[in-house]
Design a protein around this motif. Sequence first.
Motif, mmCIF file in Angstrom:
data_model
loop_
_atom_site.group_PDB
_atom_site.id
_atom_site.type_symbol
_atom_site.label_atom_id
_atom_site.label_comp_id
_atom_site.label_asym_id
_atom_site.label_seq_id
_atom_site.Cartn_x
_atom_site.Cartn_y
_atom_site.Cartn_z
ATOM 1 N N HIS A 51 0.850 -1.093 -0.170
ATOM 2 C CA HIS A 51 0.028 -0.050 -0.097
ATOM 3 C C HIS A 51 0.887 1.413 0.010
ATOM 4 C CE1 HIS A 51 -3.651 -2.174 0.859
ATOM 5 N NE2 HIS A 51 -3.027 -3.127 1.696
ATOM 6 N N ARG A 52 0.381 2.142 -0.575
ATOM 7 C CA ARG A 52 0.906 3.683 -0.613
ATOM 8 C C ARG A 52 0.202 4.099 0.724
ATOM 9 N NH1 ARG A 52 -0.728 7.081 -4.210
ATOM 10 N NH2 ARG A 52 1.041 8.551 -3.913
ATOM 11 N N VAL A 53 0.909 4.073 1.742
ATOM 12 C CA VAL A 53 0.360 4.569 3.005
ATOM 13 C C VAL A 53 0.374 6.115 3.017
ATOM 14 C CG1 VAL A 53 1.118 2.677 4.393
ATOM 15 C CG2 VAL A 53 2.545 4.666 4.213
ATOM 16 N N CYS A 54 -0.499 6.590 4.143
ATOM 17 C CA CYS A 54 -0.887 8.232 4.181
ATOM 18 C C CYS A 54 0.329 8.998 3.840
ATOM 19 C CB CYS A 54 -1.411 8.367 5.349
ATOM 20 S SG CYS A 54 -2.233 10.050 5.453
ATOM 21 N N ALA A 55 1.364 8.646 4.420
ATOM 22 C CA ALA A 55 2.699 9.582 4.259
ATOM 23 C C ALA A 55 3.167 9.539 2.856
ATOM 24 C CB ALA A 55 3.735 9.022 5.250
ATOM 25 N N TYR A 56 2.717 8.634 2.135
ATOM 26 C CA TYR A 56 3.350 8.883 0.549
ATOM 27 C C TYR A 56 2.278 9.564 -0.204
ATOM 28 C CZ TYR A 56 7.001 5.309 1.813
ATOM 29 O OH TYR A 56 7.857 4.785 2.305
ATOM 30 N N LEU A 57 1.102 10.058 0.182
ATOM 31 C CA LEU A 57 0.266 10.584 -0.426
ATOM 32 C C LEU A 57 -0.018 11.851 -0.377
ATOM 33 C CD1 LEU A 57 -3.195 8.373 0.766
ATOM 34 C CD2 LEU A 57 -1.312 8.106 -1.308
ATOM 35 N N ASP A 58 -0.215 12.617 -1.465
ATOM 36 C CA ASP A 58 -0.438 14.155 -1.505
ATOM 37 C C ASP A 58 -1.842 14.538 -0.949
ATOM 38 O OD1 ASP A 58 0.348 16.703 -2.957
ATOM 39 O OD2 ASP A 58 -1.415 16.518 -3.729
ATOM 40 N N PRO A 59 -1.931 15.611 -0.654
ATOM 41 C CA PRO A 59 -3.409 15.985 -0.049
ATOM 42 C C PRO A 59 -4.591 15.674 -1.006
ATOM 43 C CG PRO A 59 -1.552 17.260 0.851
ATOM 44 C CD PRO A 59 -0.966 16.323 -0.058
ATOM 45 N N SER A 60 -4.193 16.014 -2.389
ATOM 46 C CA SER A 60 -5.149 15.983 -3.366
ATOM 47 C C SER A 60 -5.814 14.765 -3.834
ATOM 48 C CB SER A 60 -4.374 16.888 -4.658
ATOM 49 O OG SER A 60 -3.467 15.965 -5.303
ATOM 50 N N GLU A 61 -4.989 13.651 -3.130
ATOM 51 C CA GLU A 61 -5.527 12.294 -3.373
ATOM 52 C C GLU A 61 -6.741 12.030 -2.232
ATOM 53 O OE1 GLU A 61 -2.373 9.295 -4.570
ATOM 54 O OE2 GLU A 61 -1.005 10.802 -3.779
ATOM 55 N N PRO A 62 -7.661 11.401 -3.109
ATOM 56 C CA PRO A 62 -9.179 11.411 -2.092
ATOM 57 C C PRO A 62 -8.534 10.503 -0.822
ATOM 58 C CG PRO A 62 -9.736 11.048 -4.415
ATOM 59 C CD PRO A 62 -8.035 11.253 -4.185
ATOM 60 N N LYS A 63 -7.782 9.471 -1.078
ATOM 61 C CA LYS A 63 -7.346 8.628 0.239
ATOM 62 C C LYS A 63 -6.593 9.191 1.126
ATOM 63 C CE LYS A 63 -7.165 4.101 -0.958
ATOM 64 N NZ LYS A 63 -6.832 2.857 -1.407
ATOM 65 N N HIS A 64 -5.983 10.404 0.789
ATOM 66 C CA HIS A 64 -5.346 10.914 1.912
ATOM 67 C C HIS A 64 -6.260 11.396 2.818
ATOM 68 C CE1 HIS A 64 -3.362 14.503 3.660
ATOM 69 N NE2 HIS A 64 -2.232 13.886 3.780
ATOM 70 N N THR A 65 -7.249 12.061 2.569
ATOM 71 C CA THR A 65 -8.292 12.678 3.437
ATOM 72 C C THR A 65 -8.829 11.584 4.329
ATOM 73 O OG1 THR A 65 -9.004 14.338 1.727
ATOM 74 C CG2 THR A 65 -10.515 13.948 3.628
ATOM 75 N N SER A 66 -9.310 10.511 3.580
ATOM 76 C CA SER A 66 -9.940 9.500 4.845
ATOM 77 C C SER A 66 -8.816 8.944 5.590
ATOM 78 C CB SER A 66 -10.511 8.488 3.581
ATOM 79 O OG SER A 66 -9.640 7.690 2.932
ATOM 80 N N LEU A 67 -7.800 8.745 5.198
ATOM 81 C CA LEU A 67 -6.449 8.236 6.235
ATOM 82 C C LEU A 67 -6.144 9.132 7.109
ATOM 83 C CD1 LEU A 67 -4.356 6.225 3.411
ATOM 84 C CD2 LEU A 67 -5.797 5.324 5.445
ATOM 85 N N LYS A 68 -5.939 10.474 6.923
ATOM 86 C CA LYS A 68 -5.586 11.363 7.898
ATOM 87 C C LYS A 68 -6.478 11.764 8.727
ATOM 88 C CE LYS A 68 -2.513 15.025 8.941
ATOM 89 N NZ LYS A 68 -2.307 16.003 8.092
ATOM 90 N N SER A 69 -7.899 11.741 8.170
ATOM 91 C CA SER A 69 -8.870 11.949 9.231
ATOM 92 C C SER A 69 -9.032 10.856 10.158
ATOM 93 C CB SER A 69 -10.279 11.908 8.340
ATOM 94 O OG SER A 69 -10.484 13.273 7.359
ATOM 95 N N PHE A 70 -8.867 9.653 9.662
ATOM 96 C CA PHE A 70 -8.874 8.647 10.595
ATOM 97 C C PHE A 70 -7.683 8.779 11.608
ATOM 98 C CE2 PHE A 70 -6.612 4.364 10.441
ATOM 99 C CZ PHE A 70 -7.017 3.825 11.560
ATOM 100 N N PHE A 71 -6.458 9.035 11.371
ATOM 101 C CA PHE A 71 -5.268 9.314 12.128
ATOM 102 C C PHE A 71 -5.779 10.410 13.285
ATOM 103 C CE2 PHE A 71 -2.079 8.214 8.813
ATOM 104 C CZ PHE A 71 -2.498 6.908 9.065
ATOM 105 N N LEU A 72 -6.310 11.239 12.799
ATOM 106 C CA LEU A 72 -6.769 12.585 13.472
ATOM 107 C C LEU A 72 -7.948 12.146 14.665
ATOM 108 C CD1 LEU A 72 -6.554 15.146 11.107
ATOM 109 C CD2 LEU A 72 -4.935 15.039 13.099
ATOM 110 N N SER A 73 -8.788 11.343 14.161
ATOM 111 C CA SER A 73 -9.966 10.976 14.869
ATOM 112 C C SER A 73 -9.131 9.863 16.129
ATOM 113 C CB SER A 73 -10.891 10.359 14.034
ATOM 114 O OG SER A 73 -11.827 9.501 14.858
#
Length: 486
Positions: A113-135
């Motif tokens: 997997h390209r984990v969240c740290a490898y994703l640009d904020p423009s990629e939709p999966k970044h939003t869901s993963l970062k939101s998951f971390f923050l929550s």
Amino acid sequence: MSSSSSSSLPSTKLPVKPIPGDYGPHFFGPIRDRLAYFYNEGRDKFFANRIQKYQSTVFKTNMPPGPPIASCSHVICLLDAISFSVLFDASKVEKRDVLDGTFLPSLAYTGGHRVCAYLDPSEPKHTSLKSFFLSTLAARHHKFIPFFQIDLSELFNELEAQISTKKEAYFNTLSDTMSFNYVFRLFCNKNPSETKIGSQGPKLVDKWLLFQLAPLGSLGLSPKILGYFEDILLRTFSFPFFLVKSDYKKLYDVFYEFGSSVLDEAENEFGIERDEACHNLIFLAGFNAYGGMKVLFPGLIKWVALAGQTLHQRLANEIRAVIKAEGGVTLSALNKMVLAKSVVYEYLRIDPPVPFQYGKAKVDLVVESHDVAFEIKKGEMIFGYQPFATKDPKIFVNPEEFVADRFVREEGEKLLKYVYWSNEREAEDSTAENKACAGKNLVVLLCRVLLVELFLRYDTFQVEAGTFMFAPSVTFKSLTKASSST
């Protein structure tokens, strides 16, 4: 703006100059710079020498690992506080697959997997993963301080025991154990010693981290001929994942089993597949959190130790007075410790635990330094070395000195916007839309708690400090127990 500049580029009132520097001949240029960076000059001198040579804090160079591991090592280097900040602008800079700079370790290290740290904020999966971390972090905020106090108490007890018997104690190993135990219990609500990995957690993660990051590191070998041999060993081929496959499987199994409530939330609340969520959780806990703490806590201890007994007394007086007035170690109490807060920020300024930032220009853009502007073309790799940006002499007075109370009072607090340790300005929050460290506030909190517990228990201490691979190396030589208590 120069007449040759594209009309589509933003305007600037500063003179636009060509970016100085060069990449050298293909293949040999990157190797030339790599050997200078690791062995012939050393990291800080590598950058300082080029600032002097080009009379510019913005220039072209190559960054490790270079060929054959990385096909292109060309970067535009930003080494002042003004130009560096463009790396935080998601509209101008892309953060896709640039966590480790000019190369990407095999995705086998993260379960494919390209984990969240490898994703640009423009990629939709970044939003869901970062939101998951923050929550996930927000739901555990009530555990931050008490869990850490338990682990710190065990660390200090072991420090005292080793100093008593051996006359010294190597802090890094004890800190690593404390950090892994804390992170695992925070996310999995279990002491790792009660799982099948037992006390092996730090070693498992260390090996996994080392094999990914080896091309970026060095043991600092001498004489140089040994360094050149090391260079061939570390930067000819990437280390294959199968060498740590069984170790990673052990980590995956315990996080999958004991992190079930976290993974349930990822699936049910954020629509993330359980396997992908588990690999992201391991990366968050092992690479981001534990990996960061390996550098963070020894670095803080080192700088506070080197500051000397006068600062120790000031910190002890402030901490003990506030704790006595507040009745315990609470968020309210921590926020009233003006000097302790400033000390943590000053450490993060002078020696940021993650010193590198990378990004690719999303568009043609103009980057301004203090008095000059430069054009950067779409697709060019931009690199920022934080310790130079956060020691910019045009922003900070006596930037190379550890000034404990630099960030007290209103004038000091205004400087926090130039403290960049978290992949964002200290004054900005971490959100699902940016690349700021998800645990940004937790890092600052834990550093404060470490100081509080240290100076509630001791009046002063002495260490011997050095460097090993990516982290400060700290050996305690003495601990003087508190002469007064709350």
